[in-house]
Design an enzyme around this catalytic site. Structure first.
Site, PDB file in Angstrom:
ATOM      1  N   ALA A  96      -5.796   4.532   7.413  1.00 43.05           N
ATOM      2  CA  ALA A  96      -6.141   5.435   6.312  1.00 43.05           C
ATOM      3  C   ALA A  96      -4.872   5.836   5.577  1.00 43.05           C
ATOM      4  O   ALA A  96      -3.773   5.783   6.121  1.00 43.05           O
ATOM      5  CB  ALA A  96      -6.867   6.676   6.833  1.00 43.05           C
ATOM      6  N   MET A  97      -5.048   6.256   4.321  1.00 45.12           N
ATOM      7  CA  MET A  97      -3.918   6.697   3.500  1.00 45.12           C
ATOM      8  C   MET A  97      -4.350   7.885   2.664  1.00 45.12           C
ATOM      9  O   MET A  97      -5.380   7.847   1.989  1.00 45.12           O
ATOM     10  CB  MET A  97      -3.422   5.550   2.607  1.00 45.12           C
ATOM     11  CG  MET A  97      -2.190   5.898   1.791  1.00 45.12           C
ATOM     12  SD  MET A  97      -0.769   6.264   2.842  1.00 45.12           S
ATOM     13  CE  MET A  97       0.182   7.290   1.719  1.00 45.12           C
ATOM     14  N   GLU A  98      -3.527   8.940   2.698  1.00 45.48           N
ATOM     15  CA  GLU A  98      -3.901  10.238   2.160  1.00 45.48           C
ATOM     16  C   GLU A  98      -3.656  10.387   0.669  1.00 45.48           C
ATOM     17  O   GLU A  98      -3.233  11.468   0.221  1.00 45.48           O
ATOM     18  CB  GLU A  98      -3.119  11.333   2.906  1.00 45.48           C
ATOM     19  CG  GLU A  98      -1.612  11.353   2.674  1.00 45.48           C
ATOM     20  CD  GLU A  98      -0.794  10.492   3.612  1.00 45.48           C
ATOM     21  OE1 GLU A  98       0.430  10.684   3.685  1.00 45.48           O
ATOM     22  OE2 GLU A  98      -1.375   9.607   4.273  1.00 45.48           O
ATOM     23  N   HIS A 122      -7.491  14.354   9.489  1.00 43.71           N
ATOM     24  CA  HIS A 122      -6.037  14.178   9.377  1.00 43.71           C
ATOM     25  C   HIS A 122      -5.632  14.003   7.912  1.00 43.71           C
ATOM     26  O   HIS A 122      -4.648  14.598   7.454  1.00 43.71           O
ATOM     27  CB  HIS A 122      -5.596  12.963  10.188  1.00 43.71           C
ATOM     28  CG  HIS A 122      -4.114  12.752  10.207  1.00 43.71           C
ATOM     29  ND1 HIS A 122      -3.271  13.400  11.092  1.00 43.71           N
ATOM     30  CD2 HIS A 122      -3.307  11.981   9.429  1.00 43.71           C
ATOM     31  CE1 HIS A 122      -2.017  13.030  10.860  1.00 43.71           C
ATOM     32  NE2 HIS A 122      -2.010  12.177   9.850  1.00 43.71           N
ATOM     33  N   GLU A 123      -6.396  13.206   7.175  1.00 48.92           N
ATOM     34  CA  GLU A 123      -6.071  12.999   5.760  1.00 48.92           C
ATOM     35  C   GLU A 123      -6.328  14.264   4.943  1.00 48.92           C
ATOM     36  O   GLU A 123      -5.602  14.554   3.985  1.00 48.92           O
ATOM     37  CB  GLU A 123      -6.870  11.820   5.187  1.00 48.92           C
ATOM     38  CG  GLU A 123      -6.777  10.518   5.982  1.00 48.92           C
ATOM     39  CD  GLU A 123      -5.355  10.146   6.373  1.00 48.92           C
ATOM     40  OE1 GLU A 123      -4.423  10.345   5.571  1.00 48.92           O
ATOM     41  OE2 GLU A 123      -5.171   9.657   7.501  1.00 48.92           O
TER      42      GLU A 123
END
Length: 490
Positions: A96-98, A122-123
């Protein structure tokens, strides 16, 4: 796009995006494809390919707003307007990427509800820690990841309770210590303030030390306050002071001591063995770890079952173990149990046979996080009756986190030819970066220094040369290609 506003002018065929806040360059991202939207809350929607949209919507509808509201209660107003999520193909190379306003996440994670919850939360946490307040250099990534992991666990505690949070933390810290054994306690990448010196691969900064050792330091700071709510208040003030800027560790620590002058008077930054400087620059494990006793109701059954499988006589132990219904366990419990077995591998063959008889069919119906761990046990123990399950898994999984660990294990043991065969059949569906990494794993031992033995003969030597050329092209093998057991979100 990772932007607060977007418009589409159909007559012109033009999309326009606008971001009202300053952001670091690494958070600018676009995605294009056959993506359909569906609302999941008052300020959130998911974007996904039509075949994935119903699943993504059903799993996230309503809950993202709960997570955002919990984060706002802890750390102040959400400042990015919308919080949307786009699900990307399984070949997306990270979990994943925020990216602000639009979290990018791999569609494979939809298989596991608990991992999906943790990764999205978390993101969400990165909206405050990382996106609003950013680490000024890549040498201090823990300022983003350690704080986001701490905030993530505060949000899960508020939403799902302390026991679940402690279970997930125990699972991650277990992985941290496993990585420590692989790298050694003097590894430079185990520092929080890693120096990008010769010999340090920048891509290795994305490791569990950045997340979990960083988390442990932040948790230690919270304990110094004596009350997590007081520390929440500090983090809220820290975000408010530094939002939309980049910071270094000293900014955080100076702000901490200024916010708590009584701690500054006590010189908590210089306590013997727990000096802030040592936290930042010492290699090795965290100087202190959190008390996870509130999760014992979930971790104790895991330890008990593992002890049964390592007890003697096996027949009696297996009978007792088979009476435990792990289908009712949480995913993190089952994963922690399998990790314990992985750590003990290779196991006696009769134990592996009994494990397979007891669990193989059941685990085969579970999510990918569970299946990959069982399949690693299969590979590390050369258990051929279940090898067809390994093939089927690698033929269906295109993600880095579900392929690299298996290929590394296959190439460490006697199953390298099996790994080559599967790779040739699946390489066209892999992300180019992942394909190169697997090529390098498969090429270890095929370089100029790996001469065939007399028993292998010339034909084998020619085959190895042909294999090397096919795998590498113009590339050459490199050492320390990947850090096993590092399945982390950004």
């Amino acid at each position: 796009m990772s932007a607060t506003q977007s418009t589409y002018v159909e007559e012109e065929g033009v999309y326009r995006f606008h971001m009202e806040h300053p952001v670091p360059a690494y958070l600018v991202a676009l995605v294009a494809g056959d993506l359909q939207p569906a609302d999941i809350g008052p300020r959130s929607r998911v974007w996904a390919e039509p075949c994935l949209l119903p699943t993504a919507t059903s799993k996230l509808s309503g809950v993202v707003e709960q997570w955002l509201s919990a984060a706002e209660r802890l750390y102040g107003p959400y400042m990015w307007g919308r919080y949307d999520i786009v699900f990307l193909p399984p070949s997306f190379p990270i979990v994943a990427m925020e990216n602000p306003c639009l979290t990018f996440i791999i569609s494979s994670i939809l298989e596991s509800d608990e991992f999906l919850v943790i990764d999205v939360i978390h993101e969400v946490a990165h909206s405050w820690f990382g996106n609003a307040v950013t680490n000024a250099t890549w040498e201090e990534m823990w300022l983003s990841e350690g704080l986001a992991t701490y905030a993530q666990r505060r949000i899960t505690t508020e939403t799902y309770g302390a026991a679940f949070t402690c279970l997930e933390t125990a699972f991650r810290l277990d992985a941290l210590h496993r990585q420590m054994k692989l790298l050694g306690e003097d590894s430079p990448v185990s520092k929080l303030q890693v120096k990008l010196e010769p010999g340090v691969n920048p891509s290795h900064l994305m490791n569990l030390f950045t997340y979990e050792k960083g988390y442990c330091f932040v948790y230690y700071l919270s304990q110094l306050c004596g009350d997590p709510q007081r520390f929440d208040n500090f983090l809220r003030a820290y975000v408010d002071k530094y939002k939309f800027t980049s910071v270094v560790a000293q900014d955080l620590l100076d702000s901490f001591l200024s916010f708590f002058p009584e701690l500054k008077e006590q010189s908590v930054d210089c306590r013997a063995g727990l000096e802030f400087e040592r936290w930042l620059n010492a290699t090795g494990p965290p100087l202190a770890e959190p008390d996870l006793s509130q999760g014992s109701s979930l971790t104790r059954p895991v330890e008990a079952l593992f002890q049964l499988w390592t007890a003697e006589p096996l027949d009696q132990a297996a009978a007792s173990a088979s009476a435990v219904d792990i289908s009712k366990w949480r995913t993190f419990q089952t994963a922690l149990f399998l990790d314990r077995l992985l750590d003990g591998s290779p196991l006696p063959q009769e134990v592996v046979t009994s494990l397979s008889k007891c669990y193989s069919s059941l685990l085969d119906s579970m999510n990918a996080e569970i299946r990959i761990r069982w399949l690693q046990i299969v590979v590390r123990n050369d258990y051929y009756p279940d090898l067809h399950r390994v093939r089927r898994f690698l033929e269906s999984q295109m993600s880095r986190m579900y392929t690299i660990p298996l290929y590394e294990d296959l190439c460490t043991g006697a199953l390298k030819s099996f790994a080559l065969e599967v790779f040739y059949q699946t390489q066209g569906r892999l992300h180019p970066n992942l394909r190169r990494t697997i090529q390098q794993i498969l090429s270890q031992g095929l370089g100029p220094g790996a001469e065939p033995s007399a028993e292998q003969g010339g034909a084998r030597a020619e085959a190895d040369t042909d294999t090397q050329a096919l795998l590498l092209g113009d590339e050459t093998p490199s050492s320390a290609i990947s850090l096993r057991d590092v399945n982390v979100s950004a």
